[in-house]
Design an enzyme around this catalytic site. Structure first.
Site, PDB file in Angstrom:
ATOM      1  CB  SER A  42      -0.963  -0.037   1.194  1.00  0.00           C
ATOM      2  OG  SER A  42      -1.971   0.929   1.063  1.00  0.00           O
ATOM      3  CG  ASP A 205      -4.304  -2.332   1.046  1.00  0.00           C
ATOM      4  OD1 ASP A 205      -3.171  -2.831   1.171  1.00  0.00           O
ATOM      5  OD2 ASP A 205      -4.629  -1.251   1.560  1.00  0.00           O
TER       6      ASP A 205
END
Length: 322
Positions: A42, A205
């Site tokens: 991320s 993610d």
């Protein structure tokens, strides 16, 4: 290998708090460390990719201070037409239509040109030239980006795992991998990745499965590593517990997602040696999706990263620091 003390680095995810990671990285850089390999999830993937690209291009890593401060964070959550017309109800409709309230397209607008400007755009540009390495060919890259495959229910390490999807790793764009890694569920639209069989899988993610993949570079053959692996966490050292029951169905759903992306493995980390090789950056409770960060808050996060790295280096044995 180029001049500098080699170290592998792993950067935790943390949304808008990523500038704290950069503060820590630049302190290590100023102390003479060079990042042979760097991994992230991320926000950690964003910083890791920038550091790997700028280092490969021979650029001054301090240029990244202006890069991160120049990011217009609010553009990550620009309101859709539905939101402007219907407010929060529009966000709900946007999620139902596209599985995410925001497109995430600003990442391409901001990050893509940065890679192009330094001439490092594909994973093939980050191939490692290390004749003494014991790595398998598919692992010989200076960057590893983590994402989560909802279709196959698996953690994906890019570029290592592209072959599993029938794709050639060297040809894949860095910005595409980072975009997948930052796809916070419900907040950003997931990435539909086309496999070599012209089928598609859904990536979100990487923090869903491994927000802090500190062991990614650890050797498994029993041979001592040539240099250490250090991590940078944006959540600070674990402090206490929030011992209260969750009673509502929505609370269970929210808590499950937060647990997946948080410090679910924080017990016994001292015993396992993880804390001893981790730089803990205190981010003061700032939310990963607080895209309205003020310049002052950004500066505070950056300074927190710097101070955390200095504390970490100060407690290392002198033989390691020197």
């Amino acid at each position: 290998m180029a001049d500098g003390k080699p170290v592998d680095l792993v950067l935790e995810g943390g949304g808008v708090k990523g500038i704290g990671l950069l503060g820590a990285v630049l302190v290590l850089h100023d102390q003479g460390y060079r990042f042979q390999r760097i991994a992230g999830t991320s926000a950690g993937a964003i910083v890791a990719a920038l550091v790997a690209a700028y280092q490969k291009a021979g650029r001054d890593l301090h240029e990244l201070e202006d890069v991160m401060h120049g990011c217009e964070y609010r553009k990550f959550q620009e309101d859709s037409l539905l939101h402007r017309v219907l407010g929060k109800a529009g966000d709900g409709i946007e999620f139902l239509l596209h599985r995410g309230a925001h497109t995430g397209d600003y990442l391409y607008e901001w990050l893509g040109p940065l890679f192009e400007a330094v001439g490092v755009t594909k994973f093939g540009d980050l191939r490692l030239d290390d004749p003494n390495t014991s790595l398998q060919d598919y692992q010989r890259y200076s960057l590893v980006v983590h994402t989560s495959d909802l279709s196959r229910r698996a953690l994906v390490r890019l570029p290592w795992d592209y072959a599993e999807y029938g794709r050639k790793a060297d040809d894949e764009l860095l910005v595409d991998a980072v975009r997948a890694s930052m796809s916070i569920p419900f907040f950003f639209r997931p990435v539909e990745f086309e496999t070599g069989e012209r089928k598609k899988v859904t990536w979100v993610d990487g923090g869903l499965l491994s927000n802090f993949p500190i062991t990614v570079f650890d050797r498994t053959d029993g041979v001592r590593s040539r240099w250490p692996t250090w991590g940078v966490k944006l959540s600070g050292r674990p402090r206490g517990n929030h011992d209260s029951p969750i009673r509502s169905p929505l609370g269970i759903a929210t808590g499950s997602l937060q647990t997946l992306m948080a410090d679910w493995n924080r017990y016994r980390l001292d015993d396992e040696g993880v804390n001893q090789r981790t730089i803990f950056v205190d981010t003061g409770g700032i939310s990963a999706t607080d895209f309205g960060l003020s310049p002052e808050t950004q500066a505070t996060l950056y300074s927190s990263g710097q101070e955390a790295a200095r504390r970490f280096l100060a407690q290392l044995p002198s033989a390691v620091v020197e």
